[in-house]
Design a protein around this motif. Structure first.
Motif, PDB file in Angstrom:
ATOM      1  N   ALA A  44       0.830  -1.202   0.000  1.00  0.00           N
ATOM      2  CA  ALA A  44       0.000   0.000   0.000  1.00  0.00           C
ATOM      3  C   ALA A  44       0.869   1.259   0.000  1.00  0.00           C
ATOM      4  N   PHE A  45       1.966   1.235   0.763  1.00  0.00           N
ATOM      5  CA  PHE A  45       2.859   2.387   0.796  1.00  0.00           C
ATOM      6  C   PHE A  45       3.511   2.601  -0.569  1.00  0.00           C
ATOM      7  N   ALA A  46       3.934   1.506  -1.202  1.00  0.00           N
ATOM      8  CA  ALA A  46       4.532   1.615  -2.538  1.00  0.00           C
ATOM      9  C   ALA A  46       3.523   2.179  -3.535  1.00  0.00           C
ATOM     10  N   TRP A  47       2.261   1.764  -3.397  1.00  0.00           N
ATOM     11  CA  TRP A  47       1.224   2.272  -4.299  1.00  0.00           C
ATOM     12  C   TRP A  47       0.978   3.768  -4.052  1.00  0.00           C
ATOM     13  N   ALA A  48       1.056   4.195  -2.782  1.00  0.00           N
ATOM     14  CA  ALA A  48       0.915   5.621  -2.474  1.00  0.00           C
ATOM     15  C   ALA A  48       2.065   6.426  -3.072  1.00  0.00           C
ATOM     16  N   LEU A  63       4.925  15.565   1.424  1.00  0.00           N
ATOM     17  CA  LEU A  63       4.974  15.612   2.885  1.00  0.00           C
ATOM     18  C   LEU A  63       4.065  14.560   3.509  1.00  0.00           C
ATOM     19  N   ILE A  64       2.961  14.242   2.821  1.00  0.00           N
ATOM     20  CA  ILE A  64       2.079  13.185   3.323  1.00  0.00           C
ATOM     21  C   ILE A  64       2.839  11.873   3.414  1.00  0.00           C
ATOM     22  N   LEU A  65       3.643  11.603   2.388  1.00  0.00           N
ATOM     23  CA  LEU A  65       4.423  10.362   2.402  1.00  0.00           C
ATOM     24  C   LEU A  65       5.454  10.365   3.524  1.00  0.00           C
ATOM     25  N   ILE A  66       6.049  11.530   3.784  1.00  0.00           N
ATOM     26  CA  ILE A  66       7.031  11.617   4.872  1.00  0.00           C
ATOM     27  C   ILE A  66       6.345  11.328   6.206  1.00  0.00           C
ATOM     28  N   HIS A  67       5.166  11.920   6.406  1.00  0.00           N
ATOM     29  CA  HIS A  67       4.432  11.666   7.647  1.00  0.00           C
ATOM     30  C   HIS A  67       4.025  10.200   7.745  1.00  0.00           C
ATOM     31  N   ALA A  70       6.853   8.158   8.725  1.00  0.00           N
ATOM     32  CA  ALA A  70       7.135   8.337  10.155  1.00  0.00           C
ATOM     33  C   ALA A  70       6.204   7.480  11.000  1.00  0.00           C
ATOM     34  N   PHE A  71       4.923   7.425  10.619  1.00  0.00           N
ATOM     35  CA  PHE A  71       3.976   6.599  11.369  1.00  0.00           C
ATOM     36  C   PHE A  71       4.354   5.113  11.271  1.00  0.00           C
ATOM     37  N   LEU A  72       4.736   4.680  10.065  1.00  0.00           N
ATOM     38  CA  LEU A  72       5.148   3.290   9.889  1.00  0.00           C
ATOM     39  C   LEU A  72       6.382   2.985  10.733  1.00  0.00           C
ATOM     40  N   TYR A  76       6.715   0.100  13.685  1.00  0.00           N
ATOM     41  CA  TYR A  76       7.665  -1.013  13.672  1.00  0.00           C
ATOM     42  C   TYR A  76       8.684  -0.914  14.808  1.00  0.00           C
ATOM     43  N   LEU A  77       9.062   0.314  15.178  1.00  0.00           N
ATOM     44  CA  LEU A  77       9.953   0.461  16.324  1.00  0.00           C
ATOM     45  C   LEU A  77       9.265  -0.016  17.597  1.00  0.00           C
ATOM     46  N   ALA A  78       8.014   0.398  17.781  1.00  0.00           N
ATOM     47  CA  ALA A  78       7.277  -0.007  18.985  1.00  0.00           C
ATOM     48  C   ALA A  78       7.088  -1.514  19.020  1.00  0.00           C
ATOM     49  N   ARG A  79       6.768  -2.096  17.873  1.00  0.00           N
ATOM     50  CA  ARG A  79       6.550  -3.543  17.840  1.00  0.00           C
ATOM     51  C   ARG A  79       7.846  -4.289  18.121  1.00  0.00           C
ATOM     52  N   SER A  80       8.945  -3.826  17.556  1.00  0.00           N
ATOM     53  CA  SER A  80      10.234  -4.492  17.797  1.00  0.00           C
ATOM     54  C   SER A  80      10.640  -4.396  19.261  1.00  0.00           C
ATOM     55  N   LEU A  81      10.468  -3.195  19.848  1.00  0.00           N
ATOM     56  CA  LEU A  81      10.832  -3.026  21.254  1.00  0.00           C
ATOM     57  C   LEU A  81       9.940  -3.868  22.156  1.00  0.00           C
TER      58      LEU A  81
END
Length: 354
Positions: A44-48, A63-67, A70-72, A76-81
């Motif tokens: 989905a991100f690649a399609w965006a 900028l939408i993609l940058i945000h 950042a959310f992604l 993934y950081l939270a899930r890994s931790l």
């Protein structure tokens, strides 16, 4: 300026979290798990990204993609931790605390102690979201998780107390937001979820759960009857066909559908809606329209049926996993998070229609 400040804050957060992650990797504490929902999310991100690179797209939507990236990264950081330290419960509790703080700011505005020029806090509680519907969507996502955490999670006494306070504050702000779509969506999701839970997983605290649910309904009804603006908003649902905002939304939807039909598969590109909609504006709709007021139509117009299908795939995979955890897990806080996420997700999915 706002965007660059957000990016600077995000960079600082990522630096701290990445340092913690690297430390955990060196200790061999992390065990990564890849799921089908991850592949759907990356697709989905690649399609965006493809949508932003379309010639019709607005350059600002980079900028939408940058945000979004950042959310992604946060996810993934939270899930890994959480794999390393088992901090999923604490992260969830932190979200409920933040939700309570955001809702409390909205109530302060409602009491006219923090007035602002861009909205009417005396009519609708909107907090930092400005738009009361967006604010209500945020709360309908967090409220169910807050309730289930308070019921089932092994929290410390002070955490349980703050969870109860946050839930009460969020409930008050949710009712005073006067978002009819959010009210109906959360009520529908709660009824469906509680029916399903009683049928398939009625093994944990049924009396306590029923008592809390019934008390919440009574409190919400009491607030609705006591506050005149809420009562008036509820009465508008009796005859939706004569409601001005409902008529405007229907006109937007028909115009958006005509826009979708011009490029149904791949869409017109991110950020193009506000520029292309005037060519498909229905007669009698005169205001400037920059949003379809339906998440599904908006997505289909900008990234096509392909993008909508990818997002639907992510949602279905997540719902399936949350349902499985809610029914199978023997860990109370995991069951609480799964149930809360399921109710909140279904509520937002319904609200996104309108």
């Amino acid at each position: 300026h706002r965007d660059w400040v957000l990016l600077a804050l995000a960079a600082g957060f990522f630096g701290l979290a990445a340092g913690r992650l690297i430390k955990s990797l060196r200790r061999g504490e992390i065990a990564f798990q890849t799921r089908w929902s991850d592949l759907a999310l990356l697709a989905a991100f690649a399609w965006a990204v493809f949508g932003v690179r379309r010639p019709q797209s607005s350059p600002d939507d980079f900028l939408i993609l940058i945000h979004l990236a950042a959310f992604l990264a946060c996810f993934y950081l939270a899930r890994s931790l959480s794999y390393a330290d088992g901090i999923s419960l604490q992260l969830a509790w932190g979200l409920t605390f933040v939700g309570g703080a955001v809702a409390a700011f909205g109530l302060i505005q409602f009491a006219d102690y923090a007035p602002h020029d861009w909205w009417e806090p005396s009519r609708f509680v909107a907090s930092v979201f400005v738009n009361h519907n967006h604010f209500a969507s945020y709360l309908e996502l967090l409220l169910p998780m807050t309730v289930f955490l308070w019921l089932f999670a092994p929290l410390a006494p002070w955490q349980r107390f703050l969870t109860a306070v946050s839930g009460a504050v969020m409930t008050s702000a949710f009712v005073l937001s006067c978002s009819r779509g959010a009210w109906l969506s959360l009520a529908t999701a709660a009824v469906l979820s509680f029916l399903g839970f009683f049928l398939f997983a009625e093994k944990t605290h049924p009396a306590r759960r029923t008592l809390v649910f019934g008390f919440t309904c009574v409190a919400v009804l009491a607030l609705a009857v006591a506050h005149e603006p809420i009562r008036n908003r509820l009465l508008t649902l009796v005859n939706v066909s004569e409601d001005v905002s409902a008529q405007m939304r229907q006109a937007m939807w028909w115009g958006t559908w005509a826009l979708i039909e011009k490029s149904p598969v791949i869409g017109h590109g991110l950020g193009t809606y506000v520029h292309l909609f005037p060519s498909f504006r229905p007669e009698g709709l005169y205001r400037r329209i920059n949003y379809a007021h339906s998440e599904y139509l908006q997505v289909a117009a900008e990234i096509g049926w392909v993008g909508l299908a990818l997002l639907a795939m992510i949602a279905i995979l997540l719902v399936f996993r949350m349902s499985r955890i809610a029914l199978v897990s023997r860990t109370s806080w995991k069951q609480a998070l799964a149930l809360g996420g399921w109710v909140g997700g279904v509520s937002v999915a319904i609200h996104s229609l309108i």
